[in-house]
Design an enzyme around this catalytic site. Sequence first.
Site, mmCIF file in Angstrom:
data_model
loop_
_atom_site.group_PDB
_atom_site.id
_atom_site.type_symbol
_atom_site.label_atom_id
_atom_site.label_comp_id
_atom_site.label_asym_id
_atom_site.label_seq_id
_atom_site.Cartn_x
_atom_site.Cartn_y
_atom_site.Cartn_z
ATOM 1 N N GLY A 1 -15.772 48.943 51.974
ATOM 2 C CA GLY A 1 -15.745 50.140 52.817
ATOM 3 C C GLY A 1 -16.349 50.020 54.191
ATOM 4 N N TYR B 1 -1.960 57.263 58.490
ATOM 5 C CA TYR B 1 -3.297 57.848 58.683
ATOM 6 C C TYR B 1 -3.519 58.306 60.119
ATOM 7 C CZ TYR B 1 -3.896 54.435 54.845
ATOM 8 O OH TYR B 1 -3.747 53.665 53.721
ATOM 9 N N ARG C 1 -11.635 45.019 54.724
ATOM 10 C CA ARG C 1 -11.370 45.232 56.149
ATOM 11 C C ARG C 1 -12.391 44.502 57.027
ATOM 12 N NH1 ARG C 1 -8.999 50.169 57.817
ATOM 13 N NH2 ARG C 1 -9.762 51.043 55.870
ATOM 14 N N CYS D 1 14.328 54.864 61.562
ATOM 15 C CA CYS D 1 14.869 56.211 61.768
ATOM 16 C C CYS D 1 13.932 57.279 61.231
ATOM 17 C CB CYS D 1 16.233 56.292 61.120
ATOM 18 S SG CYS D 1 17.308 55.035 61.785
ATOM 19 N N GLU D 2 12.765 57.383 61.802
ATOM 20 C CA GLU D 2 11.798 58.419 61.441
ATOM 21 C C GLU D 2 10.957 58.712 62.675
ATOM 22 O OE1 GLU D 2 9.859 58.990 58.029
ATOM 23 O OE2 GLU D 2 10.962 57.553 56.796
HETATM 24 N N1 LLP Z 1 -13.215 47.909 46.501
HETATM 25 C C1 LLP Z 1 -12.397 48.843 46.008
HETATM 26 C C2 LLP Z 1 -12.552 49.286 44.623
HETATM 27 C C3 LLP Z 1 -11.414 49.407 46.843
HETATM 28 O O1 LLP Z 1 -10.600 50.358 46.361
HETATM 29 C C4 LLP Z 1 -11.285 48.977 48.189
HETATM 30 C C5 LLP Z 1 -10.270 49.550 49.084
HETATM 31 C C6 LLP Z 1 -12.157 47.963 48.637
HETATM 32 C C7 LLP Z 1 -13.122 47.462 47.771
HETATM 33 C C8 LLP Z 1 -12.098 47.404 50.035
HETATM 34 O O2 LLP Z 1 -12.358 48.367 50.997
HETATM 35 P P1 LLP Z 1 -12.583 47.917 52.521
HETATM 36 O O3 LLP Z 1 -13.798 47.050 52.568
HETATM 37 O O4 LLP Z 1 -11.372 47.161 52.946
HETATM 38 O O5 LLP Z 1 -12.729 49.201 53.237
HETATM 39 N N2 LLP Z 1 -4.933 51.296 53.323
HETATM 40 C C9 LLP Z 1 -6.142 51.903 53.866
HETATM 41 C C10 LLP Z 1 -7.391 51.423 53.152
HETATM 42 C C11 LLP Z 1 -7.359 51.647 51.654
HETATM 43 C C12 LLP Z 1 -8.572 51.082 50.962
HETATM 44 C C13 LLP Z 1 -8.415 51.082 49.486
HETATM 45 N N3 LLP Z 1 -9.498 50.519 48.757
HETATM 46 C C14 LLP Z 1 -6.190 51.629 55.372
HETATM 47 O O6 LLP Z 1 -5.267 51.009 55.903
HETATM 48 O O7 LLP Z 1 -7.115 52.080 56.046
#
Ligand code: LLP
Length: 418
Positions: A239, A316, A276, A343-344
């Site tokens: 996160g 988003y 991320r 096409c959106e």
């Molecule tokens: N651990 C779990 C259980 C997760 O569900 C996620 C992400 C992570 C770790 C990694 O999170 P990060 O460090 O990448 O924030 N598609 C969205 C993000 C969805 C994240 C889902 N879960 C976007 O493009 O912002």
Amino acid sequence: MDDFHIRQGEWYCEQVPVSRLAKTYGTPLYVYSQNTILSHFFKIMHAFAAANPLICYSVKANSNLSILRLLAAQGAGLDIVSQGELIRGLEAGVTPERIVYAGVGKTETEIAAALRAGILMFNVESEPEARLLNQVAQRLRKTARVALRINPDVDAKTHQYITTGKKESKFGLSIPLAMGLFRAIRRMRHLKAVGVHMHIGSQITSSTPYIQAIQRLRKVVEDLRRAGFDIAYFNLGGGLGIIYNEERPQTADAFAQAVLPLITPLQCRLILEPGRFIVGNAGILITQVQYVKRGHVKSFAVVDAGMNDLIRPSLYNAYHQIVPVQGRPGRNTVLTDVVGPICESGDFLGHDRHLPKLNSGDLLAVRSAGAYGMAMASNYNSRVRAAEVMVSGARVRLIRRRETYADLLAPEKEAALK
Ligand code: LLP
């Protein structure tokens, strides 16, 4: 922050001019900087070094095998959410004892595959999942190590689609339900409760919600220990937010300084699941301008990448910087929407950008696209997915070839033969 920079009016990835990559490999093209990926991995490693954490890179952010191999070689584990991610991890040579498996909908087949592989633990999200896991483990004569994913009911102050730790969310278990399930697990002979897990959301820019959540989970760990459970792992989830535009996220060091004093006294092995943070700033999407439509109030640069290549803006309303790959940014800019060919109306990469006057054939780079870019790409509008290249110094490697129209048709043609 990353290894993309301008040299004499030309964007480079490490030592390679981006325009050369576009010429060699075509567009749309994802370009990654190996050095940026590694330096972000090391930033977390060093920040948390005192706790000797297990860093389980979150595969969903970018699942390219070469990226998994690169991180595995540095000792990373993986956070997976499907059998596909398990297969990728094993293929990339990640040690199964470093893999943790989350997700609300693990199927029986997926559970069996992960048990057979011998992963470190399952982050269980519900009671029926625990019961199914126990049954499958019994059938396979195994014991599944389990952490319960606890939903601490905190607001991570991020986009509502990527906040996961509030009580309205489908993820995890409330504290009372988790305590009940821990007790029930005692009677499930093929499960061993070893930890607690949380993941409160993504693109979180401050430590405050983590602190709130950790305080709640600390109490859970203490209560569990008093009840005789041997809780050896504390999984903080992922996160950590990154800079897309004007965000000022906490650094890895500041984050570690804020959370470690709360976790260290528990003497648990710490697990982190960053996605991320490791790959987000390490990738760009290069796209070529096809047409410029000049309107009354603004211009539209119609480019060859669409929402099928990078869906974050559409889904988003996410902001990604867009820069011309060549040419010094002049003072005279034109208000421009950078839009794709799909096409959106939601098919855009950026709205109302102040860009130099563009022409067909110009190249643009969409920045900070390394996480949830290619990983969320699709074949919508029967478009083939982009190629990916990895740059390290002056070296370039194709790490995923561009899909072909034969790839696009294969599943249907094969079905027709049956
Ligand atoms: N651990 C779990 C259980 C997760 O569900 C996620 C992400 C992570 C770790 C990694 O999170 P990060 O460090 O990448 O924030 N598609 C969205 C993000 C969805 C994240 C889902 N879960 C976007 O493009 O912002």
